[in-house]
Structures are given as C-alpha cells and as structure tokens.
Design a protein around this motif. Sequence first.
Motif, short mmCIF file in Angstrom:
data_model
loop_
_atom_site.label_atom_id
_atom_site.label_comp_id
_atom_site.label_asym_id
_atom_site.label_seq_id
_atom_site.Cartn_x
_atom_site.Cartn_y
_atom_site.Cartn_z
N PRO A 180 9.35 -1.92 -1.33
CA PRO A 180 10.24 -0.95 -0.68
C PRO A 180 9.46 0.04 0.18
CG PRO A 180 10.64 -1.07 -3.06
CD PRO A 180 9.40 -1.86 -2.78
N GLY A 181 10.02 0.36 1.33
CA GLY A 181 9.45 1.40 2.19
C GLY A 181 8.35 0.90 3.13
N VAL A 182 7.89 -0.35 2.92
CA VAL A 182 6.85 -0.89 3.81
C VAL A 182 7.53 -1.83 4.80
CG1 VAL A 182 4.77 -2.31 3.96
CG2 VAL A 182 5.07 -0.72 2.04
N SER A 241 12.20 -4.81 11.11
CA SER A 241 12.28 -3.38 10.83
C SER A 241 12.71 -3.11 9.38
CB SER A 241 13.23 -2.70 11.81
OG SER A 241 14.44 -3.40 11.86
N ARG A 242 13.05 -4.16 8.64
CA ARG A 242 13.41 -3.95 7.23
C ARG A 242 12.16 -3.91 6.37
NH1 ARG A 242 18.01 -8.45 6.51
NH2 ARG A 242 17.79 -7.88 4.32
N VAL A 301 1.97 2.67 -1.99
CA VAL A 301 2.25 4.08 -2.28
C VAL A 301 2.91 4.74 -1.07
CG1 VAL A 301 1.20 6.33 -2.71
CG2 VAL A 301 0.46 4.35 -4.02
N ASN A 302 2.41 4.45 0.12
CA ASN A 302 3.03 5.02 1.31
C ASN A 302 4.47 4.55 1.47
OD1 ASN A 302 1.30 6.90 2.59
ND2 ASN A 302 -0.05 5.24 3.19
N VAL A 317 10.44 10.37 2.28
CA VAL A 317 10.05 11.78 2.39
C VAL A 317 9.23 11.98 3.67
CG1 VAL A 317 8.76 13.67 1.34
CG2 VAL A 317 10.18 12.17 -0.08
N PHE A 318 8.28 11.08 3.93
CA PHE A 318 7.46 11.20 5.15
C PHE A 318 8.34 11.22 6.39
CE2 PHE A 318 3.47 9.11 3.11
CZ PHE A 318 3.27 10.27 2.41
#
Lengths: 249, 478
Positions: free
Chosen positions: A90-92, A138-139, B446-447, B453-454
């Motif tokens: 997630p988030g990458v 972009s996901r 981690v990023n 939030v970033f």
Amino acid sequence: MLHIANLHVSVADQTILDGLDLDVPSGEVHAIMGPNGSGKTTLSNVLSGRDGYHITGTVTFDGVDLLPLTPEDRASAGVFLAFQHPVEIPGVGNMYFLRTAVNSVRAHRGLPELGAGEFLGVAKEHMARLAMDPAFLSRSVNAGFSGGEKKRNEILQMSLLEPRLAILDETDSGLDIDALRVVAQGIERLRSPDRSMLIITHHTQLLDDVRPDRVHVLQGGRIVRSGGPELAHELEAAGYENLPSEVSV
Amino acid sequence: MSNMIDQLVEREYAFGFHSDLDTEVAPKGLSEDVVRLISAKKNEPEWLLEWRLGAFRHFLTLEEPTWPNLQHPPIDYQDMHYWAAPKPKPQLSSLDEVDPEVRATFDKLGISLDEQKRLSGVAVDAIFDSVSVVTTFKETLAEAGVIFCSFSEAVREHPDLVRKYLGSVVGYRDNFFAALNSAVFSDGSFCFIPAGVQCPMELSTYFRINAAQTGQFERTLIVAEEGASVSYLEGCTAPMRDENQLHAAVVELIALDDASIKYSTVQNWYPGDADGKGGIYNFVTKRGRCAGARSKISWTQIETGSAITWKYPSVILQGDDSVGEFYSVAVTTNHQQADTGTKMIHIGRNTRSTILSKGISAGQAQNTYRGLVKILRSATGARNHTRCDSLLIGPTCGAHTFPYVEVKNDTAQVEHEASTSKISEDQLFYCRQRGLSEEDASTMIVNGFCREVFDELPMEYAVEAQALMRVSLEGAVG
C-alpha cells in the motif's frame, strides 16, 4: 542453463524436496506439474532465494552457484519469479516500484538508469500488449488488484526486467479464459534463445498456449517422470495417482 | 534481519554538530528574578511582564504531568538555563549583519537565508537558541499586508495584536509546560494575515538549539483574519549532547470566518544515542481555534527526532461548519519515546474533523497515539473520522493507541479505525526478488505506509520528509 542436482530441502525437519534433479537449457521452456504439496512452490522459493529453508545439493545458473546469493543478487543475475500470490504494498505507486526494480537490475548490468519519461514510454508499450489500462501505473503495487490484474502485473514486470531465468509459479491459477490467453501470449513473446523458462502449474490449459519443450512431473519431492509436451495430456487423462511411473535408472 | 536492526541502532544523527559562538546566557535556575531578567533583556512592556509573572506564579502551583506513557528521570528545572542568545544580540537590518557563524550553521543545515538565492519562494524565520536571527522576505510579505516577524519584534511593533491574541487559545493555566513556557518564553514567530489575503508564499520557521544546558521555549502565534489563508512550516534540529535538553514550546493558531491555516512540522531534534543517552525532551502545546464559521485548521507533523515527544496539536472547532485536520507520522527508534496525538473539540454545528495517525517504531522505542474527540451538546451534525495505523519494525518495540471519545450530541457521527502491522517478510521478499536491496525495500514500504500523510505536506517538504525517513530508519527492517 539452469542445473539442479540432488537438491534436498527441508523446513523444520520436514523434507519437501528429496533429491531433485533438473536441467533447463538456454532457450527452452520447461513445465513442472505436480499435485498439491509436491513441493512446487518450495522449488520456486529456493531458486529465487527466500530464506527459511535448509538446503543441500547443487543449483547453478550458467555455472554460477546460486545458493549463496541474496534474492536481490539473483534478480540482478537475471532470475525472475512470477509469484503465485503477488503481495500488496500500500502507498507505493506501481510505476515507481517498477522503475526502481528495472533500474536496480540495469545498474547491475552496467546499463544507464531509465528516466521517468523514458520508462513510462517503455512501460506503456508493454502494457498495451498485455491489454492493461495505463491507470495501473498510478495505483499502489497490487493493492486492490483482482487476481487476473495481479498476474498480468507479474507478466508486465517479467517483460520489463528481461530475465534470463524466468520461473512462473502457478501464474495460470485463478485466471479466466481471456486473461489466460493474454498471459500465455505474454510468456510466448518472451521465449528467446538466451532465456530459460520454468512454468509451474497443475493445469494443462496454459500448456496448450505455451508449448513447453519438456514436461516434468514433481511428486514426493523429486521428478518422477519427464517427457515431451504430450506428457501433460497423458497426465490430464490419467491423473497423478494413476500415472504409470517411469522405470528409474 | 537482526544485523539490519543493529545498523539502525547505530545510525548517526546528521545534524549533531555544534557551532562555536559567544553566547550570552542567563544564570541557571528558575525564579521570579529570571522571569524579570528575560523580560528586561527584551525591553518588554509592563503588561507582558505581568502576564509572565502570572504564568510563573501559576506554574509554582502545578506538578509535572505523570499520565503520559513516557519514562524519564525527573527533570531538574533549577539545573538549566532559561535564556541564551548568540552575542552580540544585534538589531538586524540586513542579512549581512548576521553573525557569519550563525549563517554558516544554517547553510550547513541546508537552510538558505539569502533572499537572492532562494528560488523556492519560502519566507524563513530562523531562530537560534532563544533568539530570532533573521526573517527573510519581509518586504514582499508586507506588500501583501502579511506580518511575519519574530515574536519579540511583534511585541514591539504590533503590541495590540499580540496582546489581543496571546494566550487566547493556550492560556497559561492550560498545563504545566504551557505555564512554564508562558513565564520564560524567549522568542518565536508571529504571523498575521489580514482579511481576504492569501499569503503569497510558504512561511517557515527554523529552530536550532545550540547552547548547552539550556531550555528552549518559543511561542508561535498565527492569526488568519476573515477569508485569509496561509501555509506555514517549522523545522528543528539540535547538536548531539550527552545531557537531555528541554524544549517546551507553545503554538497558537486563530482562524476567523472562512480563514484557513495549514501548519506543517518536520521535527528532527536530536533523539539521543543508541543507548538512550542525551536527546531533546520535547514537551509542546499546540492548539488552533477555528473561531469563525467555515474556517479550517490543518496540522501535519512528521516527528522523527527527540528522546521524548509529548505533543497533541489540537483544534477547537468553534465556528459552524469549521474543519479540523490532523495528519501525523511519528517515527521512534532506539530508545525514543513518543506520546502524541490530537484533540478535536467540536462546539459549532456541522463541524468536521479528520485524524490520520501513522506510528512507526523500531529498536526499543515506544510509540503512543493518544487522541480525544469531544463532541459538545451544541455540535449538532458534527462528524469525525479517525484512523490510527502502527507499523512495528523488529520484536522489541511497542505501539499503543489510546483513543478517547466523548459525545454529548446524538446527531454526531464518530468513526474510529486502528491497525497494527509489521513490514511483512512477503513484502520484503517480493521487493528483493525484483532487485531492490533489503534497505531500499524497507524504506520503500515505510514511505508507502506514510504516503497519505506525506501527501498533505507542501510539495518541497514532502521530498524532504521522505529523505528524512530514509535517514531515520537507516537499516531498519522488520
């Protein structure tokens, strides 16, 4: 070529691979078939360097001993594993992840880094062939992807990373007919004289689209039979239980 | 894996140098005389001295709070200096008058004070020990009607504004550390955005502690009048020292009707060494008041430094339809401890708040989220959404979540989600199989965990924050 000799692998005293021998010459596509629990996924993990296994025996690739190498060093040497269950990160961003991976491997091969724009162009080309929506980039990596999308993403990574040894661990499982065809075409396109491929599966369907040079049957932690592509169909008709075992020499 | 954790424990603090400067310090200890001395040094008006003395007398009646999930030896409030300033303390009219050592220090930190060379359009107030040394871009801001200056200057030049708003959000009776700060605060930043003005550039304050055995107590006061908006960022570093140093700041934000204040923090005080020796004790009170209708206050914090962090940036949602936000990444490694979170106090109708907290712990660190969502009887239609995610790296750290919810109006909607995870072996192996080193893989994961939030940070700081995460978690793998 990939050379495996007398490979024994155990986890916590439980033997999983028990004297496996296998050679996959350059340019050949080999299939490994076997029932659940026969050690197929363990074999792909061991080849790609996952820890947690007790290993004896020989695994070399083009004469280089793979066993002491870290997973990232094996990846740099050209070993690629298409995962059975690709993990979500997630988030990458997928684009960022793919480019980082490609550039890590390129750095090892002494090639210059691909810039974001350059990479985007290459990635979109590959994605079009795999009928993937560019929005994928972009996901987050695999996050919220359907089963079929995850597998296509694996094939996309494989085509971008241009491995010299590709191991596909049940890439066909959970795919519908259309997805299966796209994936098969993706694999077929990567067939090349300086690439060895190992397709792990327990269905014959994929092997109709990607014709293997050799088929091996893995049972009880070792190869019990090897043959040409027709062996896959023999298996389908008879099942693993009733497969007449070869006279071992 | 364990040797990666060892590497993490041995990481170096990049900002740990100390500048050799002639420093003027007040004698050690806290007394009415010291309070008077500070006020006299700053030529303060009588009303401000009286306010300080009121705070000091109230402070004497208080005890240090013991409720946080923090452990530290008792702080001897008589064994530190309450005021230090680089000497001579000049009335600066231009950058050229700044002590070259001080400028060199900020250059070393990557904080350029040179207006000509600043292309990014960020106005900086640089605070060295207790004193603001320079504020850049003042003229440009003044043209827009924005006041951005040191707190001391604001007291001199804009006493009515300071007097009107000082203590109006965080009174000196608020808590132990706020009382202490109110008595001895040295300097800080003041920012005033008049009605209808969108502040034309990012405002930033950079805090640097240099002097030894000195507490640092600043106050920041930001007022956005009707329809005004501003984005403000603070950064902080300190030298590596064996003893603990106290930092107790107060930040007050006031947003009138339709105003919006975005306050971002990248906190990187010295965290102490691998054995937990030294480091800053960071006890900070930050609060905003959405005083006007449709006003908005947003806190974003990236907390990677300090031996101890005690901090709850909060929003009082007083105006109808006002919005409060809190986005936080708190990283603790080695022996760091953080007890941080927020308070959202809903008073006005249809007020909304969002809380997103990401806690990361490694080594022996303890990371606590503590939050209060309070919906008063008057807050019809109030809504809150809270999410707290914790990421653990290694087997010896801890994550704790203490969400408090008080709802006195039954039309309110309050949602809370929480998760605790580890960087999974599967994720690491997947990345490594694609050619990433173990360290690159864990930094990337981690990023990714912190991404939401970033994304709330101003663009140029988002990049800085990611780089900081990499340094903070060097070698950390789960």
